[in-house]
Design a protein around this motif. Structure first.
Motif, PDB file in Angstrom:
ATOM      1  N   ASP A  26     -22.159 -78.240   8.131  1.00 44.25           N
ATOM      2  CA  ASP A  26     -22.163 -77.677   6.787  1.00 44.25           C
ATOM      3  C   ASP A  26     -22.672 -78.739   5.818  1.00 44.25           C
ATOM      4  O   ASP A  26     -22.572 -79.941   6.078  1.00 44.25           O
ATOM      5  CB  ASP A  26     -20.748 -77.254   6.382  1.00 44.25           C
ATOM      6  N   PHE A  27     -23.217 -78.283   4.692  1.00 39.10           N
ATOM      7  CA  PHE A  27     -23.738 -79.198   3.682  1.00 39.10           C
ATOM      8  C   PHE A  27     -23.158 -78.800   2.320  1.00 39.10           C
ATOM      9  O   PHE A  27     -23.837 -78.213   1.485  1.00 39.10           O
ATOM     10  CB  PHE A  27     -25.263 -79.132   3.681  1.00 39.10           C
ATOM     11  N   PRO A  28     -21.880 -79.115   2.098  1.00 39.36           N
ATOM     12  CA  PRO A  28     -21.203 -78.666   0.874  1.00 39.36           C
ATOM     13  C   PRO A  28     -21.785 -79.245  -0.416  1.00 39.36           C
ATOM     14  O   PRO A  28     -21.617 -78.659  -1.481  1.00 39.36           O
ATOM     15  CB  PRO A  28     -19.752 -79.112   1.078  1.00 39.36           C
ATOM     16  N   LYS A  29     -22.478 -80.379  -0.363  1.00 35.50           N
ATOM     17  CA  LYS A  29     -23.028 -80.990  -1.575  1.00 35.50           C
ATOM     18  C   LYS A  29     -24.388 -80.420  -1.974  1.00 35.50           C
ATOM     19  O   LYS A  29     -24.907 -80.756  -3.035  1.00 35.50           O
ATOM     20  CB  LYS A  29     -23.120 -82.506  -1.412  1.00 35.50           C
ATOM     21  N   ALA A  30     -24.966 -79.569  -1.153  1.00 36.47           N
ATOM     22  CA  ALA A  30     -26.248 -78.950  -1.491  1.00 36.47           C
ATOM     23  C   ALA A  30     -26.061 -77.976  -2.646  1.00 36.47           C
ATOM     24  O   ALA A  30     -25.017 -77.328  -2.760  1.00 36.47           O
ATOM     25  CB  ALA A  30     -26.816 -78.230  -0.277  1.00 36.47           C
ATOM     26  N   ARG A  31     -27.082 -77.863  -3.509  1.00 35.17           N
ATOM     27  CA  ARG A  31     -26.997 -76.932  -4.642  1.00 35.17           C
ATOM     28  C   ARG A  31     -26.951 -75.481  -4.170  1.00 35.17           C
ATOM     29  O   ARG A  31     -26.232 -74.672  -4.729  1.00 35.17           O
ATOM     30  CB  ARG A  31     -28.182 -77.125  -5.582  1.00 35.17           C
ATOM     31  N   LYS A  32     -27.762 -75.155  -3.162  1.00 35.87           N
ATOM     32  CA  LYS A  32     -27.756 -73.823  -2.560  1.00 35.87           C
ATOM     33  C   LYS A  32     -27.171 -73.962  -1.164  1.00 35.87           C
ATOM     34  O   LYS A  32     -27.358 -74.991  -0.519  1.00 35.87           O
ATOM     35  CB  LYS A  32     -29.182 -73.269  -2.476  1.00 35.87           C
ATOM     36  N   PRO A  33     -26.490 -72.935  -0.662  1.00 34.30           N
ATOM     37  CA  PRO A  33     -25.886 -73.042   0.677  1.00 34.30           C
ATOM     38  C   PRO A  33     -26.919 -73.465   1.729  1.00 34.30           C
ATOM     39  O   PRO A  33     -28.018 -72.901   1.799  1.00 34.30           O
ATOM     40  CB  PRO A  33     -25.374 -71.627   0.946  1.00 34.30           C
ATOM     41  N   ALA A  34     -26.563 -74.478   2.510  1.00 31.84           N
ATOM     42  CA  ALA A  34     -27.481 -75.030   3.499  1.00 31.84           C
ATOM     43  C   ALA A  34     -26.708 -75.674   4.645  1.00 31.84           C
ATOM     44  O   ALA A  34     -25.510 -75.925   4.533  1.00 31.84           O
ATOM     45  CB  ALA A  34     -28.401 -76.074   2.844  1.00 31.84           C
ATOM     46  N   TYR A  35     -27.433 -75.919   5.722  1.00 34.42           N
ATOM     47  CA  TYR A  35     -26.912 -76.690   6.853  1.00 34.42           C
ATOM     48  C   TYR A  35     -27.667 -78.006   6.934  1.00 34.42           C
ATOM     49  O   TYR A  35     -28.827 -78.095   6.525  1.00 34.42           O
ATOM     50  CB  TYR A  35     -27.124 -75.958   8.180  1.00 34.42           C
ATOM     51  N   GLN A  36     -27.013 -79.000   7.500  1.00 31.68           N
ATOM     52  CA  GLN A  36     -27.667 -80.242   7.888  1.00 31.68           C
ATOM     53  C   GLN A  36     -27.958 -80.111   9.379  1.00 31.68           C
ATOM     54  O   GLN A  36     -27.040 -79.931  10.185  1.00 31.68           O
ATOM     55  CB  GLN A  36     -26.764 -81.443   7.644  1.00 31.68           C
ATOM     56  N   LEU A  37     -29.236 -80.187   9.743  1.00 28.29           N
ATOM     57  CA  LEU A  37     -29.638 -80.041  11.133  1.00 28.29           C
ATOM     58  C   LEU A  37     -30.106 -81.375  11.690  1.00 28.29           C
ATOM     59  O   LEU A  37     -30.761 -82.152  10.992  1.00 28.29           O
ATOM     60  CB  LEU A  37     -30.803 -79.045  11.250  1.00 28.29           C
ATOM     61  N   ALA A  51     -31.505 -77.240   5.671  1.00 29.21           N
ATOM     62  CA  ALA A  51     -32.120 -75.917   5.791  1.00 29.21           C
ATOM     63  C   ALA A  51     -31.242 -74.860   5.145  1.00 29.21           C
ATOM     64  O   ALA A  51     -30.064 -74.731   5.481  1.00 29.21           O
ATOM     65  CB  ALA A  51     -32.359 -75.593   7.264  1.00 29.21           C
ATOM     66  N   GLN A  52     -31.831 -74.087   4.246  1.00 30.24           N
ATOM     67  CA  GLN A  52     -31.118 -73.019   3.547  1.00 30.24           C
ATOM     68  C   GLN A  52     -31.204 -71.735   4.376  1.00 30.24           C
ATOM     69  O   GLN A  52     -31.889 -70.781   4.023  1.00 30.24           O
ATOM     70  CB  GLN A  52     -31.711 -72.811   2.163  1.00 30.24           C
ATOM     71  N   ILE A  53     -30.488 -71.730   5.482  1.00 29.26           N
ATOM     72  CA  ILE A  53     -30.559 -70.622   6.442  1.00 29.26           C
ATOM     73  C   ILE A  53     -29.176 -70.057   6.753  1.00 29.26           C
ATOM     74  O   ILE A  53     -28.986 -69.392   7.763  1.00 29.26           O
ATOM     75  CB  ILE A  53     -31.270 -71.059   7.739  1.00 29.26           C
ATOM     76  N   THR A  54     -28.222 -70.279   5.853  1.00 28.45           N
ATOM     77  CA  THR A  54     -26.836 -69.874   6.114  1.00 28.45           C
ATOM     78  C   THR A  54     -26.623 -68.366   6.045  1.00 28.45           C
ATOM     79  O   THR A  54     -25.635 -67.867   6.577  1.00 28.45           O
ATOM     80  CB  THR A  54     -25.875 -70.565   5.123  1.00 28.45           C
ATOM     81  N   ASP A  55     -27.507 -67.633   5.390  1.00 23.65           N
ATOM     82  CA  ASP A  55     -27.334 -66.189   5.246  1.00 23.65           C
ATOM     83  C   ASP A  55     -27.443 -65.450   6.575  1.00 23.65           C
ATOM     84  O   ASP A  55     -26.688 -64.519   6.837  1.00 23.65           O
ATOM     85  CB  ASP A  55     -28.368 -65.603   4.278  1.00 23.65           C
ATOM     86  N   LEU A  56     -28.396 -65.838   7.403  1.00 20.13           N
ATOM     87  CA  LEU A  56     -28.671 -65.093   8.631  1.00 20.13           C
ATOM     88  C   LEU A  56     -28.267 -65.815   9.913  1.00 20.13           C
ATOM     89  O   LEU A  56     -28.315 -65.224  10.985  1.00 20.13           O
ATOM     90  CB  LEU A  56     -30.163 -64.736   8.710  1.00 20.13           C
ATOM     91  N   GLU A  95     -34.908 -61.703   0.631  1.00 18.29           N
ATOM     92  CA  GLU A  95     -34.992 -63.107   0.215  1.00 18.29           C
ATOM     93  C   GLU A  95     -34.111 -64.033   1.053  1.00 18.29           C
ATOM     94  O   GLU A  95     -33.580 -65.019   0.557  1.00 18.29           O
ATOM     95  CB  GLU A  95     -34.677 -63.266  -1.279  1.00 18.29           C
ATOM     96  N   LYS A  96     -33.953 -63.691   2.329  1.00 20.77           N
ATOM     97  CA  LYS A  96     -33.218 -64.530   3.273  1.00 20.77           C
ATOM     98  C   LYS A  96     -34.226 -65.109   4.266  1.00 20.77           C
ATOM     99  O   LYS A  96     -35.181 -64.432   4.649  1.00 20.77           O
ATOM    100  CB  LYS A  96     -32.144 -63.722   3.980  1.00 20.77           C
ATOM    101  N   VAL A  97     -34.011 -66.358   4.677  1.00 18.29           N
ATOM    102  CA  VAL A  97     -34.973 -67.051   5.526  1.00 18.29           C
ATOM    103  C   VAL A  97     -34.791 -66.688   6.999  1.00 18.29           C
ATOM    104  O   VAL A  97     -33.679 -66.780   7.533  1.00 18.29           O
ATOM    105  CB  VAL A  97     -34.865 -68.577   5.349  1.00 18.29           C
ATOM    106  N   ILE A  98     -35.902 -66.315   7.630  1.00 12.23           N
ATOM    107  CA  ILE A  98     -35.956 -66.084   9.074  1.00 12.23           C
ATOM    108  C   ILE A  98     -36.764 -67.227   9.668  1.00 12.23           C
ATOM    109  O   ILE A  98     -37.896 -67.489   9.246  1.00 12.23           O
ATOM    110  CB  ILE A  98     -36.619 -64.728   9.395  1.00 12.23           C
TER     111      ILE A  98
END
Length: 113
Positions: A26-37, A51-56, A95-98
């Motif tokens: 998880d990347f809680p300090k990111a402005r938009k929900p994201a993961y650290q990969l 990567a802002q891919i938490t939606d899908l 508007e979700k990243v695939i």
């Protein structure tokens, strides 16, 4: 919107490679929900990406998944994290990243051409 035309030489400057995600946090300090990969690019080593891919995508679904990434961008500081590569994806109608992925498993570090 179509972007400005580029030359083939411009395209050749972009180094797109395939790698396998080996760690997701998880990347809680990111402005938009994201993961650290953390991504394994074979002989090129491991590299990190935000990567802002938490939606899908759930973290457990991303582990061991192959992705494509641009690996020759300058490192970017995002909050308290240094992102080495840009993982490629496409926005869907919601508007979700695939993620863009190879259709078959290939060797990590192989170049997209």
């Amino acid at each position: 919107m179509v972007k400005d035309e580029i030359s083939f030489d411009d395209f050749l400057k972009v180094d797109i490679r395939v790698g396998t995600i080996i760690e997701v946090n998880d990347f809680p300090k990111a402005r938009k929900p994201a993961y650290q990969l953390t991504i394994d690019f074979g002989s090129l080593g491991t590299k990190k990406s935000s990567a802002q891919i938490t939606d899908l995508y759930k973290k457990e679904d991303l582990l061991h998944k192959q992705v494509t990434a641009i690996i020759n961008f300058k490192t970017r500081q995002i909050a308290n994290f240094k992102s080495d590569v840009l993982v490629l994806g496409v926005y869907n109608k919601d508007e979700k990243v695939i993620l863009l992925q190879p259709s078959k498993t290939i060797k990590n570090g192989e170049q997209v051409s």
